[in-house]
Enzyme design. Structure first.
Site, PDB file in Angstrom:
ATOM      1  N   GLU A  24      43.616  47.305  57.658  1.00  8.93           N
ATOM      2  CA  GLU A  24      43.869  46.800  56.228  1.00  8.93           C
ATOM      3  C   GLU A  24      44.259  45.443  56.081  1.00  8.93           C
ATOM      4  O   GLU A  24      44.987  44.669  56.772  1.00  8.93           O
ATOM      5  CB  GLU A  24      44.739  47.756  55.415  1.00  8.93           C
ATOM      6  CG  GLU A  24      43.931  48.887  54.614  1.00  8.93           C
ATOM      7  CD  GLU A  24      43.079  48.198  53.244  1.00  8.93           C
ATOM      8  OE1 GLU A  24      42.814  47.297  53.312  1.00  8.93           O
ATOM      9  OE2 GLU A  24      43.237  48.789  52.282  1.00  8.93           O
ATOM     10  N   ASP A  25      43.906  45.037  54.818  1.00 12.20           N
ATOM     11  CA  ASP A  25      44.312  43.667  54.362  1.00 12.20           C
ATOM     12  C   ASP A  25      45.751  43.685  53.803  1.00 12.20           C
ATOM     13  O   ASP A  25      46.755  42.835  53.970  1.00 12.20           O
ATOM     14  CB  ASP A  25      43.437  43.070  53.229  1.00 12.20           C
ATOM     15  CG  ASP A  25      43.195  43.902  52.139  1.00 12.20           C
ATOM     16  OD1 ASP A  25      43.674  45.026  52.204  1.00 12.20           O
ATOM     17  OD2 ASP A  25      42.253  43.688  51.436  1.00 12.20           O
ATOM     18  N   ASP A  42      49.650  48.087  49.539  1.00 16.62           N
ATOM     19  CA  ASP A  42      50.127  47.981  48.073  1.00 16.62           C
ATOM     20  C   ASP A  42      50.801  49.296  47.524  1.00 16.62           C
ATOM     21  O   ASP A  42      52.051  49.591  47.975  1.00 16.62           O
ATOM     22  CB  ASP A  42      49.152  47.464  47.033  1.00 16.62           C
ATOM     23  CG  ASP A  42      49.435  47.207  45.744  1.00 16.62           C
ATOM     24  OD1 ASP A  42      50.906  46.557  45.626  1.00 16.62           O
ATOM     25  OD2 ASP A  42      48.863  47.185  44.852  1.00 16.62           O
ATOM     26  N   PHE A 100      50.757  38.634  43.356  1.00 19.79           N
ATOM     27  CA  PHE A 100      49.304  38.980  43.768  1.00 19.79           C
ATOM     28  C   PHE A 100      48.819  37.784  44.656  1.00 19.79           C
ATOM     29  O   PHE A 100      48.880  36.803  44.104  1.00 19.79           O
ATOM     30  CB  PHE A 100      48.395  39.158  42.447  1.00 19.79           C
ATOM     31  CG  PHE A 100      47.171  39.803  42.867  1.00 19.79           C
ATOM     32  CD1 PHE A 100      47.026  41.136  42.839  1.00 19.79           C
ATOM     33  CD2 PHE A 100      46.092  39.154  43.060  1.00 19.79           C
ATOM     34  CE1 PHE A 100      46.062  41.760  43.135  1.00 19.79           C
ATOM     35  CE2 PHE A 100      44.704  39.771  43.211  1.00 19.79           C
ATOM     36  CZ  PHE A 100      44.694  41.027  43.366  1.00 19.79           C
ATOM     37  N   ARG A 140      37.925  35.267  48.720  1.00 20.63           N
ATOM     38  CA  ARG A 140      37.965  35.920  50.104  1.00 20.63           C
ATOM     39  C   ARG A 140      37.862  34.892  51.262  1.00 20.63           C
ATOM     40  O   ARG A 140      38.398  35.035  52.404  1.00 20.63           O
ATOM     41  CB  ARG A 140      36.947  36.992  50.303  1.00 20.63           C
ATOM     42  CG  ARG A 140      37.127  38.152  49.511  1.00 20.63           C
ATOM     43  CD  ARG A 140      36.123  39.226  49.851  1.00 20.63           C
ATOM     44  NE  ARG A 140      36.191  40.402  48.881  1.00 20.63           N
ATOM     45  CZ  ARG A 140      36.837  41.246  48.458  1.00 20.63           C
ATOM     46  NH1 ARG A 140      37.995  41.432  49.580  1.00 20.63           N
ATOM     47  NH2 ARG A 140      36.630  42.088  47.831  1.00 20.63           N
TER      48      ARG A 140
END
Ligand code: IMP
Ligand code: MG
Length: 173
Positions: free
Chosen positions: A97-98, A101, A150, A163
């Site tokens: 995953e990036d 959260d 963020f 991205r």
């Protein structure tokens, strides 16, 4: 509209950390083969770089999920939009995953893969924002732990933008 983005992790810093993660994974999985599953779309850059740094056999697969929420927060309901191409029964899966959260995405996927008969499921994430966690879950291979900001770049988006930035930066929205 363009946003102000402040670099947090440079391309070089990320590359160095990914090498370390690759070494650790290669050691932990010695004698095994890995089904490396990329969570589209945010994890793609991290996924490709990480895969190159793993020295045990790696098989590629991809999954796409959607969560119902707004552009800066995932909701609790995770829907699978694209299943892995191959059966994961008996496989040693690492989900890539990036960012972790709230933890909803990875806890849902981990549960699903275990229910579907994976021999083991571990979690690799480039970033981790533990302050935001809503479900109890921890990454097994985490690149960097960050505060509740963020971030965009290196695969991560804000409303599908940024991205392609080669670094991770904090965005002011
Ligand atoms: P979780 O299910 O709440 O853990 O959310 C994981 C997903 O939320 C990630 O795969 C990202 O798509 C998105 N996300 C969470 N934080 C950020 C961020 O700081 N920047 C970009 N996307 C984020
Ligand atoms: Mg994502």
């Amino acid at each position: 509209m363009e946003h102000k983005i402040t670099e947090m992790f440079s391309e070089e810093t990320i590359a160095t950390r990914i090498c370390e993660l690759g070494r650790q994974i290669s050691k932990d999985y010695e004698g095994k083969e890995i089904k490396l599953i990329c969570v589209l779309r945010g994890a793609t850059m991290f996924y490709a770089e990480l895969a190159k740094r793993i020295t045990v056999p790696v098989y590629f697969d991809f999954i796409s999920v959607s969560s119902y929420g707004n552009s800066t927060e995932s909701g609790g309901n995770i829907a699978i939009r694209r299943e892995p191409m191959e059966d994961i029964k008996g496989e040693h899966v690492i989900i890539v995953e990036d960012i972790i959260d709230t933890g909803n995405t990875l806890s849902t996927l981990k549960k699903l893969f275990l229910e579907n008969g994976a021999a083991s499921v571990k979690l690799a994430s480039m970033l981790d924002k533990p302050d935001r966690r809503k479900v109890e879950i921890e990454g097994d291979y985490v690149g960097f732990t960050i505060p509740d900001e963020f971030v965009v770049g290196y695969g991560l988006d804000y409303a599908q933008k940024y991205r392609n930035l080669p670094y991770v930066g904090k965005i002011e929205v």
